[in-house]
Motif scaffolding. Structure first.
Motif, mmCIF file in Angstrom:
data_model
loop_
_atom_site.group_PDB
_atom_site.id
_atom_site.type_symbol
_atom_site.label_atom_id
_atom_site.label_comp_id
_atom_site.label_asym_id
_atom_site.label_seq_id
_atom_site.Cartn_x
_atom_site.Cartn_y
_atom_site.Cartn_z
ATOM 1 N N HIS A 39 0.802 -1.212 0.000
ATOM 2 C CA HIS A 39 0.000 0.000 0.000
ATOM 3 C C HIS A 39 0.841 1.271 0.000
ATOM 4 O O HIS A 39 0.311 2.355 -0.139
ATOM 5 N N ASP A 40 2.133 1.198 0.134
ATOM 6 C CA ASP A 40 2.982 2.374 0.080
ATOM 7 C C ASP A 40 3.535 2.630 -1.322
ATOM 8 O O ASP A 40 4.067 3.683 -1.585
ATOM 9 N N ARG A 41 3.457 1.636 -2.196
ATOM 10 C CA ARG A 41 3.942 1.825 -3.555
ATOM 11 C C ARG A 41 2.847 2.468 -4.373
ATOM 12 O O ARG A 41 1.683 2.122 -4.233
ATOM 13 N N PRO A 42 3.203 3.419 -5.269
ATOM 14 C CA PRO A 42 2.169 3.999 -6.112
ATOM 15 C C PRO A 42 1.568 2.935 -7.008
ATOM 16 O O PRO A 42 2.254 2.025 -7.449
ATOM 17 N N ALA A 78 -3.987 3.496 -2.729
ATOM 18 C CA ALA A 78 -3.520 4.561 -3.628
ATOM 19 C C ALA A 78 -4.042 4.339 -5.043
ATOM 20 O O ALA A 78 -4.466 5.284 -5.718
ATOM 21 N N ARG A 79 -4.043 3.095 -5.491
ATOM 22 C CA ARG A 79 -4.550 2.789 -6.835
ATOM 23 C C ARG A 79 -6.040 3.109 -6.942
ATOM 24 O O ARG A 79 -6.483 3.689 -7.938
ATOM 25 N N LEU A 100 -0.688 11.228 -6.684
ATOM 26 C CA LEU A 100 -0.855 9.899 -6.075
ATOM 27 C C LEU A 100 -0.215 8.810 -6.932
ATOM 28 O O LEU A 100 0.402 7.882 -6.408
ATOM 29 N N ARG A 153 2.263 9.150 -9.046
ATOM 30 C CA ARG A 153 3.726 9.309 -9.074
ATOM 31 C C ARG A 153 4.370 8.704 -7.837
ATOM 32 O O ARG A 153 5.407 8.066 -7.908
ATOM 33 N N GLY A 154 3.761 8.932 -6.685
ATOM 34 C CA GLY A 154 4.314 8.401 -5.444
ATOM 35 C C GLY A 154 5.607 9.100 -5.064
ATOM 36 O O GLY A 154 5.989 10.110 -5.657
ATOM 37 N N GLY A 201 5.682 13.268 -5.234
ATOM 38 C CA GLY A 201 4.294 12.940 -5.576
ATOM 39 C C GLY A 201 3.362 13.129 -4.394
ATOM 40 O O GLY A 201 2.244 13.627 -4.545
ATOM 41 N N ARG A 202 3.832 12.742 -3.216
ATOM 42 C CA ARG A 202 3.020 12.923 -2.004
ATOM 43 C C ARG A 202 2.773 14.404 -1.727
ATOM 44 O O ARG A 202 1.673 14.783 -1.360
ATOM 45 N N LEU A 247 -2.648 9.899 2.821
ATOM 46 C CA LEU A 247 -1.365 10.603 2.771
ATOM 47 C C LEU A 247 -0.803 10.938 4.151
ATOM 48 O O LEU A 247 0.410 11.022 4.314
#
Length: 156
Positions: free
Chosen positions: A14-17, A22-23, A72, A74-75, A79-80, A136
């Motif tokens: 859940h931390d990876r874009p 996030a998806r 979101l 981009r991560g 991105g954040r 976030l």
């Protein structure tokens, strides 16, 4: 002989874009960017003189949704920051326009995406920035401690 394999980094999906919550938010922001943008394009091109402020606000909302989705997707730290700024602007916009659309109906002769807190869109425009900010701003997840590499069996 010692095992020379490097321990792999723990995967936190859940931390990876592009994965997990996030998806889902990227998809929702994309849908709302398309909906608000299409609505604004039609309204601005066919009835601009009827309610220019309302229609320009819908176009602005579409732009905010695009920026939030890009941030979101981009991560990473940049991105954040982009997503956080866009989603904060979105929440302020929804609350301000929602309140003004209730207290000064003459200022909004036609609805915007954010009118009455997004009532025309089942209040998703009000809930979406809350979910985005929750994602976030949630406390950092600590990765599990690394275990030492496995030992070789004793020689026999």
């Amino acid at each position: 002989m010692a095992d020379e394999r490097a321990p792999s980094a723990p995967s936190v999906a859940h931390d990876r874009p592009g994965t997990g919550p996030a998806r889902a938010l990227v998809a929702l922001y994309g849908v709302f960017a398309l909906a608000a943008g299409a609505r604004a394009a039609v309204q601005l091109s066919t009835r601009f003189d009827e309610a220019p402020v309302a229609y320009l606000l819908s176009a602005f909302a579409a732009a905010v949704y695009v920026v939030a989705a890009v941030g979101l997707a981009r991560g990473g730290p940049a991105g954040r920051r982009i997503a956080l700024a866009a989603i904060t602007v979105e929440l302020i916009g929804v609350l301000a326009v929602g309140t003004l659309s209730l207290t000064d109906r003459a200022a909004f002769p036609d609805e915007t995406v954010w009118s009455v807190y997004g009532q025309g869109y089942v209040f998703v425009p009000l809930v979406l920035p809350v979910l985005g900010l929750a994602l976030l701003l949630r406390p950092g997840q600590k990765s599990p401690p690394k275990s030492p590499p496995p030992k070789s069996p004793p020689p026999e």
